[in-house]
Write a protein that holds these residues in place. Structure first.
Motif, PDB file in Angstrom:
ATOM      1  N   GLY A 113       0.774  -6.189 -19.108  1.00  0.00           N
ATOM      2  CA  GLY A 113       0.541  -7.093 -18.233  1.00  0.00           C
ATOM      3  C   GLY A 113       0.724  -6.233 -17.385  1.00  0.00           C
ATOM      4  N   MET A 114       1.522  -4.905 -17.158  1.00  0.00           N
ATOM      5  CA  MET A 114       1.616  -4.011 -15.944  1.00  0.00           C
ATOM      6  C   MET A 114       0.545  -3.265 -16.186  1.00  0.00           C
ATOM      7  SD  MET A 114       5.158  -2.983 -16.296  1.00  0.00           S
ATOM      8  CE  MET A 114       7.404  -4.224 -16.053  1.00  0.00           C
ATOM      9  N   LYS A 115       0.033  -2.643 -17.357  1.00  0.00           N
ATOM     10  CA  LYS A 115      -1.269  -2.132 -17.476  1.00  0.00           C
ATOM     11  C   LYS A 115      -2.364  -2.648 -16.682  1.00  0.00           C
ATOM     12  CE  LYS A 115      -4.397   0.314 -21.221  1.00  0.00           C
ATOM     13  NZ  LYS A 115      -5.454  -0.239 -19.778  1.00  0.00           N
ATOM     14  N   LEU A 116      -2.607  -3.633 -17.738  1.00  0.00           N
ATOM     15  CA  LEU A 116      -3.597  -4.196 -16.677  1.00  0.00           C
ATOM     16  C   LEU A 116      -3.657  -4.688 -15.295  1.00  0.00           C
ATOM     17  CD1 LEU A 116      -4.002  -7.803 -19.113  1.00  0.00           C
ATOM     18  CD2 LEU A 116      -5.379  -5.446 -19.523  1.00  0.00           C
ATOM     19  N   ALA A 117      -2.423  -4.508 -14.513  1.00  0.00           N
ATOM     20  CA  ALA A 117      -2.939  -5.024 -12.914  1.00  0.00           C
ATOM     21  C   ALA A 117      -2.387  -3.388 -12.346  1.00  0.00           C
ATOM     22  CB  ALA A 117      -0.909  -5.581 -12.828  1.00  0.00           C
ATOM     23  N   LEU A 118      -1.953  -2.820 -13.079  1.00  0.00           N
ATOM     24  CA  LEU A 118      -2.103  -1.098 -12.480  1.00  0.00           C
ATOM     25  C   LEU A 118      -3.909  -0.501 -13.053  1.00  0.00           C
ATOM     26  CD1 LEU A 118       0.579   1.057 -14.352  1.00  0.00           C
ATOM     27  CD2 LEU A 118       0.095   0.619 -11.591  1.00  0.00           C
ATOM     28  N   ASP A 119      -4.538  -1.303 -14.328  1.00  0.00           N
ATOM     29  CA  ASP A 119      -6.156  -0.953 -14.402  1.00  0.00           C
ATOM     30  C   ASP A 119      -6.777  -1.206 -13.217  1.00  0.00           C
ATOM     31  OD1 ASP A 119      -5.299   1.033 -16.482  1.00  0.00           O
ATOM     32  OD2 ASP A 119      -6.109  -0.854 -17.837  1.00  0.00           O
ATOM     33  N   ALA A 120      -6.069  -3.172 -13.085  1.00  0.00           N
ATOM     34  CA  ALA A 120      -7.050  -3.651 -11.534  1.00  0.00           C
ATOM     35  C   ALA A 120      -6.898  -2.757  -9.915  1.00  0.00           C
ATOM     36  CB  ALA A 120      -6.132  -4.745 -11.185  1.00  0.00           C
ATOM     37  N   PHE A 121      -6.152  -1.970 -10.182  1.00  0.00           N
ATOM     38  CA  PHE A 121      -5.253  -0.966  -8.553  1.00  0.00           C
ATOM     39  C   PHE A 121      -7.110  -0.647  -8.474  1.00  0.00           C
ATOM     40  CE2 PHE A 121      -1.945  -1.538  -6.288  1.00  0.00           C
ATOM     41  CZ  PHE A 121      -1.633  -0.553  -5.217  1.00  0.00           C
ATOM     42  N   THR A 122      -7.575  -0.464  -6.797  1.00  0.00           N
ATOM     43  CA  THR A 122      -9.028   0.689  -6.972  1.00  0.00           C
ATOM     44  C   THR A 122      -8.015   1.125  -6.370  1.00  0.00           C
ATOM     45  OG1 THR A 122      -8.909  -1.047  -5.229  1.00  0.00           O
ATOM     46  CG2 THR A 122     -10.168  -1.816  -7.032  1.00  0.00           C
ATOM     47  N   TYR A 123      -8.888   2.474  -5.854  1.00  0.00           N
ATOM     48  CA  TYR A 123      -8.867   3.579  -4.721  1.00  0.00           C
ATOM     49  C   TYR A 123      -8.450   3.316  -3.728  1.00  0.00           C
ATOM     50  CZ  TYR A 123      -9.452   7.487  -1.359  1.00  0.00           C
ATOM     51  OH  TYR A 123      -9.336   8.723  -0.846  1.00  0.00           O
ATOM     52  N   ASP A 124      -9.686   1.554  -2.455  1.00  0.00           N
ATOM     53  CA  ASP A 124      -9.190   0.921  -1.656  1.00  0.00           C
ATOM     54  C   ASP A 124      -7.660   0.029  -1.308  1.00  0.00           C
ATOM     55  OD1 ASP A 124     -11.519   1.381  -0.827  1.00  0.00           O
ATOM     56  OD2 ASP A 124     -12.613  -0.444  -1.512  1.00  0.00           O
ATOM     57  N   ASP A 125      -6.973  -0.030  -2.405  1.00  0.00           N
ATOM     58  CA  ASP A 125      -5.728  -0.867  -2.992  1.00  0.00           C
ATOM     59  C   ASP A 125      -4.891   0.601  -2.560  1.00  0.00           C
ATOM     60  OD1 ASP A 125      -6.779  -3.586  -3.613  1.00  0.00           O
ATOM     61  OD2 ASP A 125      -5.867  -2.341  -5.329  1.00  0.00           O
ATOM     62  N   VAL A 126      -4.687   1.816  -3.024  1.00  0.00           N
ATOM     63  CA  VAL A 126      -4.246   2.601  -2.660  1.00  0.00           C
ATOM     64  C   VAL A 126      -4.495   3.305  -0.864  1.00  0.00           C
ATOM     65  CG1 VAL A 126      -3.966   5.228  -2.730  1.00  0.00           C
ATOM     66  CG2 VAL A 126      -4.058   3.395  -4.861  1.00  0.00           C
ATOM     67  N   GLU A 127      -5.947   3.272  -0.377  1.00  0.00           N
ATOM     68  CA  GLU A 127      -5.930   3.483   1.549  1.00  0.00           C
ATOM     69  C   GLU A 127      -4.702   2.484   1.702  1.00  0.00           C
ATOM     70  OE1 GLU A 127      -6.569   6.456   2.817  1.00  0.00           O
ATOM     71  OE2 GLU A 127      -6.873   6.647   0.199  1.00  0.00           O
ATOM     72  N   ASN A 128      -5.200   0.771   1.616  1.00  0.00           N
ATOM     73  CA  ASN A 128      -4.920  -0.154   2.723  1.00  0.00           C
ATOM     74  C   ASN A 128      -2.729   0.434   2.569  1.00  0.00           C
ATOM     75  OD1 ASN A 128      -6.613  -0.695   2.664  1.00  0.00           O
ATOM     76  ND2 ASN A 128      -6.691  -2.823   1.096  1.00  0.00           N
ATOM     77  N   LEU A 129      -2.410   0.550   1.195  1.00  0.00           N
ATOM     78  CA  LEU A 129      -1.354   0.636   1.077  1.00  0.00           C
ATOM     79  C   LEU A 129      -0.291   1.990   1.897  1.00  0.00           C
ATOM     80  CD1 LEU A 129       0.135   0.554  -2.741  1.00  0.00           C
ATOM     81  CD2 LEU A 129       0.493  -0.968  -0.665  1.00  0.00           C
ATOM     82  N   LYS A 130      -1.293   2.310   1.772  1.00  0.00           N
ATOM     83  CA  LYS A 130      -0.553   3.874   2.814  1.00  0.00           C
ATOM     84  C   LYS A 130      -0.698   3.804   4.434  1.00  0.00           C
ATOM     85  CE  LYS A 130      -2.863   7.732  -0.167  1.00  0.00           C
ATOM     86  NZ  LYS A 130      -4.425   8.967  -0.023  1.00  0.00           N
ATOM     87  N   GLU A 131      -2.343   2.820   4.865  1.00  0.00           N
ATOM     88  CA  GLU A 131      -2.319   2.596   6.338  1.00  0.00           C
ATOM     89  C   GLU A 131      -0.473   1.602   6.445  1.00  0.00           C
ATOM     90  OE1 GLU A 131      -5.295   0.719   8.046  1.00  0.00           O
ATOM     91  OE2 GLU A 131      -6.741   2.621   6.015  1.00  0.00           O
ATOM     92  N   ASN A 132      -0.211   0.405   5.472  1.00  0.00           N
ATOM     93  CA  ASN A 132       0.695  -0.273   5.879  1.00  0.00           C
ATOM     94  C   ASN A 132       1.779   0.554   6.097  1.00  0.00           C
ATOM     95  OD1 ASN A 132      -1.143  -3.035   5.947  1.00  0.00           O
ATOM     96  ND2 ASN A 132      -0.491  -2.917   3.431  1.00  0.00           N
ATOM     97  N   ILE A 133       1.865   1.443   5.028  1.00  0.00           N
ATOM     98  CA  ILE A 133       3.159   2.448   4.793  1.00  0.00           C
ATOM     99  C   ILE A 133       3.515   3.705   6.823  1.00  0.00           C
ATOM    100  CG2 ILE A 133       4.326   4.514   4.136  1.00  0.00           C
ATOM    101  CD1 ILE A 133       3.051   3.643   1.418  1.00  0.00           C
ATOM    102  N   GLN A 134       2.349   3.723   6.970  1.00  0.00           N
ATOM    103  CA  GLN A 134       2.035   4.006   8.223  1.00  0.00           C
ATOM    104  C   GLN A 134       2.405   3.350   9.392  1.00  0.00           C
ATOM    105  OE1 GLN A 134       2.309   7.873   8.474  1.00  0.00           O
ATOM    106  NE2 GLN A 134       1.509   8.888   6.675  1.00  0.00           N
ATOM    107  N   ASN A 135       2.329   2.582   8.932  1.00  0.00           N
ATOM    108  CA  ASN A 135       2.382   1.866  10.659  1.00  0.00           C
ATOM    109  C   ASN A 135       3.824   0.996  10.230  1.00  0.00           C
ATOM    110  OD1 ASN A 135      -0.894   1.713  10.913  1.00  0.00           O
ATOM    111  ND2 ASN A 135      -1.176  -0.257   9.872  1.00  0.00           N
ATOM    112  N   MET A 136       4.146   0.910  10.197  1.00  0.00           N
ATOM    113  CA  MET A 136       5.490   0.734   9.223  1.00  0.00           C
ATOM    114  C   MET A 136       6.499   2.482  10.106  1.00  0.00           C
ATOM    115  SD  MET A 136       6.048  -1.098   5.514  1.00  0.00           S
ATOM    116  CE  MET A 136       7.150  -1.986   5.753  1.00  0.00           C
ATOM    117  N   LYS A 137       6.003   3.363  10.405  1.00  0.00           N
ATOM    118  CA  LYS A 137       7.483   4.150  10.592  1.00  0.00           C
ATOM    119  C   LYS A 137       6.795   4.117  12.122  1.00  0.00           C
ATOM    120  CE  LYS A 137       6.260   7.008   6.653  1.00  0.00           C
ATOM    121  NZ  LYS A 137       5.989   8.414   5.933  1.00  0.00           N
TER     122      LYS A 137
END
Length: 129
Positions: free
Chosen positions: A105-129
């Motif tokens: 289940g974790m592998k499937l969730a990770l496989d579904a993770f896209t480049y855009d998801d990573v970029e969105n996470l980065k933006e969210n983390i930057q906005n929190m600081k």
């Protein structure tokens, strides 16, 4: 309010147990004859009431016969001679299956993770600081 949590039930009907394992009720009745360890309580008119221990015994029989492909005499002998070891091995295999399912289940969730998801996470983390 009625408690519907299956873990808190004292007794299960034969149809509930059959559904849990995807087998016919007749197979459970047959196993009762073949395995002396399986002995559900019988209420009025022969209605079977399976306790949690009975369900665990069915689970072990199912594992030996259906999953491991043992013959009925072989499974009966295994449970008679070395039930504790057999039960311990089964519990280990059962836990490993659960861990495997979780990892898949974790592998499937990770496989579904896209480049855009990573970029969105980065933006969210930057906005929190």
């Amino acid at each position: 309010m009625l408690n519907t949590d299956k873990n808190l039930k004292l007794y299960y009907s034969i149809s509930e147990v059959a559904t849990m394992f995807g087998v016919n009720e007749s197979l459970l009745r047959f196993w009762e004859k073949e395995f002396p360890q399986l002995n559900p309580k019988k209420a009025g008119r022969g209605v079977r009431q399976y306790r949690k221990e009975d369900v665990e015994t069915v689970k072990l029989i199912y594992h030996l016969v259906k999953e491991r492909g043992m013959t009925l005499p072989g499974a009966r002998q295994r449970m008679k001679d070395n039930k504790e070891n057999t039960l311990r091995n089964f519990e280990i295999v059962d836990r490993l299956k659960a861990i495997r399912e979780e990892l898949v289940g974790m592998k499937l969730a990770l496989d579904a993770f896209t480049y855009d998801d990573v970029e969105n996470l980065k933006e969210n983390i930057q906005n929190m600081k």
